[in-house]
Design an enzyme around this catalytic site. Structure first.
Site, PDB file in Angstrom:
ATOM      1  N   GLY A 135      67.374 -36.781  72.846  1.00 52.13           N
ATOM      2  CA  GLY A 135      68.323 -36.940  71.741  1.00 52.13           C
ATOM      3  C   GLY A 135      68.340 -38.304  71.087  1.00 52.13           C
ATOM      4  O   GLY A 135      67.419 -38.671  70.364  1.00 52.13           O
ATOM      5  N   ILE A 137      68.236 -41.307  72.451  1.00 52.13           N
ATOM      6  CA  ILE A 137      67.569 -42.435  73.135  1.00 52.13           C
ATOM      7  C   ILE A 137      66.193 -42.656  72.491  1.00 52.13           C
ATOM      8  O   ILE A 137      65.394 -41.719  72.424  1.00 52.13           O
ATOM      9  CB  ILE A 137      67.382 -42.135  74.642  1.00 52.13           C
ATOM     10  N   LYS A 206      59.959 -31.383  77.483  1.00 53.90           N
ATOM     11  CA  LYS A 206      60.138 -32.799  77.112  1.00 53.90           C
ATOM     12  C   LYS A 206      59.224 -33.690  77.955  1.00 53.90           C
ATOM     13  O   LYS A 206      58.649 -34.657  77.455  1.00 53.90           O
ATOM     14  CB  LYS A 206      61.596 -33.207  77.298  1.00 53.90           C
TER      15      LYS A 206
HETATM   16  N1  LIG Z   1      71.451 -29.510  69.439  1.00 58.81           N
HETATM   17  C1  LIG Z   1      71.040 -30.637  69.969  1.00 58.81           C
HETATM   18  O1  LIG Z   1      71.837 -31.418  70.502  1.00 58.81           O
HETATM   19  C2  LIG Z   1      69.578 -31.001  69.917  1.00 58.81           C
HETATM   20  C3  LIG Z   1      69.152 -32.186  70.533  1.00 58.81           C
HETATM   21  C4  LIG Z   1      67.813 -32.553  70.443  1.00 58.81           C
HETATM   22  C5  LIG Z   1      66.914 -31.735  69.785  1.00 58.81           C
HETATM   23  N2  LIG Z   1      67.359 -30.565  69.226  1.00 58.81           N
HETATM   24  C6  LIG Z   1      66.381 -29.745  68.511  1.00 58.81           C
HETATM   25  O2  LIG Z   1      66.747 -29.721  67.136  1.00 58.81           O
HETATM   26  C7  LIG Z   1      66.350 -28.502  66.538  1.00 58.81           C
HETATM   27  C8  LIG Z   1      67.584 -27.861  65.869  1.00 58.81           C
HETATM   28  O3  LIG Z   1      68.552 -27.624  66.867  1.00 58.81           O
HETATM   29  P1  LIG Z   1      70.074 -27.259  66.489  1.00 58.81           P
HETATM   30  O4  LIG Z   1      70.828 -27.413  67.762  1.00 58.81           O
HETATM   31  O5  LIG Z   1      70.498 -28.022  65.310  1.00 58.81           O
HETATM   32  O6  LIG Z   1      69.929 -25.712  66.158  1.00 58.81           O
HETATM   33  P2  LIG Z   1      71.011 -24.775  65.455  1.00 58.81           P
HETATM   34  O7  LIG Z   1      72.347 -25.380  65.531  1.00 58.81           O
HETATM   35  O8  LIG Z   1      70.780 -23.423  65.999  1.00 58.81           O
HETATM   36  O9  LIG Z   1      70.561 -24.797  63.919  1.00 58.81           O
HETATM   37  C9  LIG Z   1      69.395 -24.169  63.451  1.00 58.81           C
HETATM   38  C10 LIG Z   1      69.442 -24.145  61.947  1.00 58.81           C
HETATM   39  O10 LIG Z   1      68.232 -23.558  61.474  1.00 58.81           O
HETATM   40  C11 LIG Z   1      68.557 -22.533  60.542  1.00 58.81           C
HETATM   41  N3  LIG Z   1      67.543 -21.487  60.617  1.00 58.81           N
HETATM   42  C12 LIG Z   1      67.242 -20.694  61.664  1.00 58.81           C
HETATM   43  N4  LIG Z   1      66.214 -19.879  61.360  1.00 58.81           N
HETATM   44  C13 LIG Z   1      65.889 -20.151  60.087  1.00 58.81           C
HETATM   45  C14 LIG Z   1      64.921 -19.651  59.196  1.00 58.81           C
HETATM   46  N5  LIG Z   1      64.095 -18.675  59.566  1.00 58.81           N
HETATM   47  N6  LIG Z   1      64.848 -20.185  57.952  1.00 58.81           N
HETATM   48  C15 LIG Z   1      65.691 -21.167  57.581  1.00 58.81           C
HETATM   49  N7  LIG Z   1      66.635 -21.679  58.372  1.00 58.81           N
HETATM   50  C16 LIG Z   1      66.728 -21.186  59.619  1.00 58.81           C
HETATM   51  C17 LIG Z   1      69.915 -22.028  60.924  1.00 58.81           C
HETATM   52  O11 LIG Z   1      70.516 -21.451  59.788  1.00 58.81           O
HETATM   53  P3  LIG Z   1      72.011 -20.890  59.791  1.00 58.81           P
HETATM   54  O12 LIG Z   1      72.894 -22.107  59.869  1.00 58.81           O
HETATM   55  O13 LIG Z   1      72.149 -20.188  58.492  1.00 58.81           O
HETATM   56  O14 LIG Z   1      72.122 -20.006  60.995  1.00 58.81           O
HETATM   57  C18 LIG Z   1      70.592 -23.330  61.353  1.00 58.81           C
HETATM   58  O15 LIG Z   1      71.134 -23.994  60.258  1.00 58.81           O
HETATM   59  C19 LIG Z   1      65.755 -27.663  67.672  1.00 58.81           C
HETATM   60  O16 LIG Z   1      64.357 -27.838  67.664  1.00 58.81           O
HETATM   61  C20 LIG Z   1      66.339 -28.283  68.917  1.00 58.81           C
HETATM   62  O17 LIG Z   1      65.540 -28.108  70.062  1.00 58.81           O
HETATM   63  C21 LIG Z   1      68.657 -30.176  69.284  1.00 58.81           C
END
Ligand SMILES: NC(=O)c1ccc[n+]([C@@H]2O[C@H](COP(=O)([O-])OP(=O)(O)OC[C@H]3O[C@@H](n4cnc5c(N)ncnc54)[C@H](OP(=O)(O)O)[C@@H]3O)[C@@H](O)[C@H]2O)c1
Length: 437
Positions: A135, A137, A206
């Site tokens: 995240g 870091i 990771k």
């Molecule tokens: N969450 C964390 O703390 C965190 C930390 C480090 C890394 N990550 C990484 O960051 C990335 C995003 O994670 P997140 O937690 O933000 O996920 P999330 O909350 O599930 O958000 C995903 C977003 O992508 C959109 N989406 C999904 N399928 C789509 C498609 N086919 N076309 C267009 N938009 C689409 C969704 O749209 P809708 O809003 O309309 O559903 C949503 O806005 C991932 O790779 C995750 O591993 C996350």
């Protein structure tokens, strides 16, 4: 000022929302630093009906990712959708059009990193991915820049906040795994389906990314031997505590000095109470890196969450916009498309200290038979702990060992478990053993 830097942000969920908020908050300082502003030209989502209060009413929010990437005013594509598809094809499309990419997608990079980096290089672009591991870091920056004068021998990380939260709850509140998981789900620290986290696979993805960079060898998720916390018995936490240890889900990459082979694992692991990693609790992450010049370093912070992860995404956007990311991508030789496939040490050959819990009949001579078998396999004992028997037919006997080959340990356990005085399969966990200063 010259023309702005146009962004297409694909995904506006947890990380996308934080990224948009942080870009707005730092708007002026970023523009001053770059000499031109950053403009969010498109936000692409799946469901237009969702309310998104973070968005300025003038922002173009739609569902057409290709149109957003194709827009000539967009020079950087920020992929925050996650998963393999359609994230992979969208990133490839952006690179082929000569646009650089910022992503937080560890699953995609662990599975297809080398091919994507190669494509970026063919099109004279860069992929920046600080947010994919730990995240907020800046560990990727540390490995590729800050520690580049070192020969890195070991990297040890607590890199899954969900598991760390669950283990902290089990440890501090004496909860079972099932109850601690329920608490984590209620607190928003675990998904409804927590499999990717609790199986250790998220940490393995990771570790694959981080160890590729740390050791300049191409590592994939399948190279990492993986045990999650989903089978951990709360008794291990209690007994480990009595021996001066705490249990953490550690992702560990170690390079063997003689052969350069890598030992890569994710496993619940005993960590000495005096080790700083033992104090990393709740949803926090920490990564310890051992380099030959610097010795031990420890990077600590929030490993997930909207703004902490956005901190890394926005820093990557700035780094791409200033050209620093591209300079590093072109000059450093650690990127997985430029390095050879990792040479992985077979799991049996790995040297480790271990914790064993045996279910033994409380009868004279049992311990002697067990230690005799361990001795036959060249395994010497560190500590032995046995409580007085209550009413049980079998009592737990806890043994810690000195360094031994894992293969020998498994053979010894097979023989121990075949003894008529042992009532259940022996539980075994590794004990963290780091290079000295
Ligand atoms: N969450 C964390 O703390 C965190 C930390 C480090 C890394 N990550 C990484 O960051 C990335 C995003 O994670 P997140 O937690 O933000 O996920 P999330 O909350 O599930 O958000 C995903 C977003 O992508 C959109 N989406 C999904 N399928 C789509 C498609 N086919 N076309 C267009 N938009 C689409 C969704 O749209 P809708 O809003 O309309 O559903 C949503 O806005 C991932 O790779 C995750 O591993 C996350």
């Amino acid at each position: 000022m010259t023309s702005d830097i146009g962004l297409a942000i694909l995904g506006c969920g947890v990380v996308g929302t934080g990224t948009i908020e942080l870009l707005a908050r730092r708007n002026q300082t970023i523009a001053a630093r770059l000499g031109r502003p950053i403009t969010v030209r498109h936000v692409v989502v799946r469901d237009l009906a969702k309310s998104r209060p973070v968005l300025d009413p003038s922002t173009r929010v739609h569902t057409d990712a290709l149109a957003a990437i194709n827009d000539p005013a967009v020079s950087v594509v920020v992929e925050l959708i996650g998963g393999l598809s359609p994230a992979r094809s969208l990133i490839e499309h952006a690179l082929r059009l000569g646009k650089s990419v910022v992503t937080a997608n560890k699953s995609l990079l662990a599975a297809h990193g080398p091919a994507l980096f190669q494509l970026a290089r063919q099109h004279n672009q860069v992929i920046a991915f600080e947010a994919s591991c730990a995240g907020g870091i800046p560990i990727i920056d540390a490995l590729t820049r800050g520690l580049c004068a070192n020969d890195i021998r070991q990297i040890v990380g607590i890199i899954n906040g969900t598991c760390n939260f669950i283990l902290s709850k089990m440890s501090l509140e004496n909860l079972s795994y099932a109850d601690a998981l329920k608490g984590a789900q209620q607190a928003g620290f675990a998904e409804a389906d927590p499999t990717l986290d609790v199986s250790g696979r998220d940490a393995a993805q990771k570790l694959a990314i981080l160890s590729s960079l740390a050791f300049s060898q191409q590592v994939s998720e399948g190279d990492v031997s993986c045990t999650g916390i989903d089978t951990l018995d709360a008794r291990e936490i209690t007994f480990a505590r009595e021996l001066g240890y705490t249990i953490k889900l550690l992702a560990t990459g170690t390079r063997d000095l003689a052969t350069s082979r890598l030992a890569l694992s994710v496993s619940p692991t005993l960590v000495r109470h005096t080790d700083m990693l033992a104090d990393v609790s709740g949803g926090f992450n920490a990564v310890s890196v051992w380099g030959d010049a610097v010795g031990h370093t420890l990077f600590y912070g929030k490993g997930a969450g909207s703004l902490p992860t956005a901190s890394s995404v926005v820093s990557d956007i700035i780094s791409v916009a200033t050209g620093q990311a591209k300079l590093l991508f072109d000059s450093a030789t650690v990127w997985p498309d430029l390095t050879a496939r990792a040479s992985i040490m077979p799991a049996d050959a790995v040297l480790q200290r271990s914790y064993l819990r045996l279910a033994a009949v409380d009868r004279p001579g049992v311990l002697a038979r067990v230690t005799d078998i361990l001795g036959q396999h060249g395994i010497s004992l560190g500590a032995v702990l046995q409580h007085e028997a209550a009413d049980e037919t079998h009592v737990p006997v806890i043994i810690t060992t000195h360094l031994a080959r894992r293969g020998n340990l498994l053979l010894a356990i097979e023989q121990i478990d075949a003894l008529d005085v042992i009532g259940a399969p022996t539980v075994h966990l590794p004990i963290l053993d780091s290079p000295g200063e």
